[in-house]
Scaffold this active site. Structure first.
Site, short mmCIF file in Angstrom:
data_model
loop_
_atom_site.label_atom_id
_atom_site.label_comp_id
_atom_site.label_asym_id
_atom_site.label_seq_id
_atom_site.Cartn_x
_atom_site.Cartn_y
_atom_site.Cartn_z
N ASN A 81 30.60 87.76 162.43
CA ASN A 81 30.97 87.40 161.06
C ASN A 81 29.93 86.51 160.39
O ASN A 81 30.21 85.93 159.33
CB ASN A 81 32.34 86.72 161.05
N ILE A 89 28.51 83.32 156.00
CA ILE A 89 29.70 83.40 156.85
C ILE A 89 30.76 84.22 156.15
O ILE A 89 31.04 84.02 154.96
CB ILE A 89 30.26 81.99 157.15
N CYS A 90 31.37 85.14 156.89
CA CYS A 90 32.49 85.90 156.32
C CYS A 90 33.78 85.29 156.86
O CYS A 90 34.16 85.50 158.01
CB CYS A 90 32.40 87.36 156.74
N LEU A 91 34.40 84.53 156.02
CA LEU A 91 35.62 83.84 156.44
C LEU A 91 36.54 83.79 155.22
O LEU A 91 36.12 83.37 154.14
CB LEU A 91 35.25 82.42 156.92
#
Lengths: 157, 369
Positions: A81, A89-91
């Site tokens: 991620n 960041i993929c959050l």
């Protein structure tokens, strides 16, 4: 603008007060700009990131806390991620599920949790995601540990 | 009697606007009429402290009083004269001789024939050290014509502190346990009950305000009631959960545009802490500490809004997007409330939806004729 500054100042004081409360997170505010922060987070134990110290860069929008801070990894990390080149960041909590009750400290905690529990179904790093999705846990762990050793473990001496 | 011979009260203070047309005398040689009108009616609450003369004015000015009355014309002054201390200070601006008072046809009644009010003024020896004579007030209480409920209680004690303590000649009220003041009138049950109710309500409010001081908003991390302006010192209550926010913070968050990437239902309308969905925010100066308190706040807020006419409904000429869920009043100009018949439409999948008002004009406007 004023509200975000006041809120960040509060967070700054809170960080100063509870410096030792969470030994895994160290938040540092830029000396001249309260909207720029860096954080040092320790890789969680029993993960390939254990032993590494990862640097995060926070860029905080003026509408904070109504808008989430922009966070990216400065330290190279092999994680499904996290974009391998940019550190993006993929959050969800940094995007559509942000809540103004989150603080920089709790964002750091969420990122540590993400390191321990990667989401291979929404990968920014496809190589890493594919390794996990194909069930090659050992391959993923080896790659992640290698990059941790290379980039995140402080040099001895 | 001729008013021209009575010194004008306004002239005495240099403030008569009528000048030569004044029906009262502007000649300093004339005597001022300094008679207390309340005393004429039988009860002056100032007693002997009154700045006006407590003498009885005869209805028939031609009848001269018996000569011996002149010596007791003003009981207060008489007793003081006997002590050799001259005249009481509040008689300073008038002529002292009681004989001259007869010239303005004031009939002084010295004998105790009719009313005991001026009779009791003679007991002037219990003047207290500061010169206030409370005895006359007691004499008022002693009057049989007054019911106990009509007697006022000591206002000093009711305000919290009577300098005379137990020696106070006025009736002290009973102690209110809530506010700690002697303000409950022993003979007025309605007033007592009203005070007790109000006092308890105030007390509860104060307590709750005290406890509310500590509550912090989770968005700005400030104490809500320590904000700089009064408009900011308000809580925003969420209907479905119990997390505290400033009204400004929670409203700002909820009105955040969905263009910022946040989900409307899972993020914006949810509680920032527990993510439970709330459809409305209730402003309140106080925080609540029980479900009943919260319900009370919500109820009073809704009933306040219900008294305001909805600007969307606009007395029936507009249409309100909130329909029956609107908190504001949907009434026509004649005061008639809107009657709503809900139209249920069965959808293909078996579920039921509530249809909005269907207007022919809406349909026509879509046709671009």
């Amino acid at each position: 603008m004023q509200a975000s500054r006041a809120r960040l100042f509060k967070e700054y004081k809170e960080v100063q007060r509870e410096k030792s409360a969470d030994p895994d997170i160290q938040l540092i505010c830029d000396d001249s700009n309260i909207f720029k922060w860096t954080a040092l987070v320790k890789g969680p134990s029993e993960t390939p990131y254990e032993g590494g110290v990862f640097q995060l860069a926070f860029s905080i929008p003026e509408q904070y806390p109504l808008l989430p801070p922009q966070v990216r990894f400065l330290t190279k990390i092999f994680h499904p991620n996290v974009h391998f080149k940019t550190g993006e960041i993929c959050l969800d909590i940094l995007k559509n599920a942000w809540s103004p009750a989150w603080t920089l400290q709790s964002v750091c905690r969420a990122i540590i949790a993400l390191m321990a529990h990667p989401e291979p179904d929404s990968p920014l790093n496809c190589d890493s995601g594919n390794l996990l999705r194909s069930g090659d846990i050992k391959g993923y762990q080896s790659m992640a540990r290698m990059y941790t050793r290379l980039a995140a473990v402080p040099k001895k001496g | 009697m001729s008013t021209k011979r009575v010194l004008c009260k306004f002239f005495m203070h240099g403030a008569c606007l009528k000048g030569e047309y004044c029906e009262f005398s502007h000649d300093w040689k004339d005597q001022a009429n300094n008679v207390c009108t309340f005393y004429q009616k039988g009860a002056c609450s100032y007693g002997s402290r009154c700045r006006y003369d407590h003498v009885k004015v005869s209805r028939n000015p031609k009848v001269l009083p018996p000569p011996q009355s002149s010596s007791t014309s003003r009981p207060a002054s008489t007793s003081l004269q006997l002590l050799g201390s001259g005249h009481p200070p509040h008689m300073g601006n008038q002529i002292d001789s009681s004989n001259q008072r007869h010239q303005i046809s004031v009939d002084v009644l010295a004998h105790s024939s009719s009313k005991p009010a001026w009779r009791n003024d003679l007991r002037h020896e219990n003047v207290l050290e500061d010169g206030i004579d409370w005895s006359s007030n007691r004499s008022l209480q002693n009057q049989t014509s007054l019911k106990p409920a009509d007697i006022p209680i000591c206002s000093f004690a009711a305000a919290g502190n009577c300098p005379y303590g137990d020696g106070c000649p006025q009736m002290h009220g009973d102690l209110c346990t809530t506010c700690g003041k002697m303000c409950l009138h022993p003979y007025r049950p309605d007033e007592r009950e009203e005070h007790t109710k109000l006092c308890e309500k105030n007390h509860k409010r104060l307590e709750s305000l005290k406890r509310s001081q500590e509550i912090e908003c989770s968005v700005c991390l400030d104490r809500v009631l320590s904000k700089p302006t009064a408009a900011e010192r308000k809580f925003g209550l969420l209907s479905e959960c119990d997390h505290p926010f400033c009204i400004a913070c929670i409203r700002n968050w909820r009105s955040n545009s969905p263009a910022s990437g946040m989900d409307v239902n899972s993020a914006l309308r949810a509680c920032p802490i527990c993510r439970r969905l709330s459809y409305y925010v209730i402003p309140s100066v106080l925080w609540y500490f029980s479900k009943e308190e919260k319900d009370e706040i919500i109820e009073s807020y809704k009933s306040k809004l219900k008294s305001i006419d909805c600007k969307y409904f606009d007395f029936g000429t507009g249409s309100c997007p909130f329909g029956t869920s609107c908190f504001y009043r949907h009434a026509y100009r004649d005061g008639r409330l809107e009657e709503v018949v809900l139209r249920h439409l069965d959808a293909d999948d078996g579920s039921v939806v509530i249809a909005k008002n269907i207007r022919l004009s809406d349909f026509l406007s879509r046709m671009h004729l």
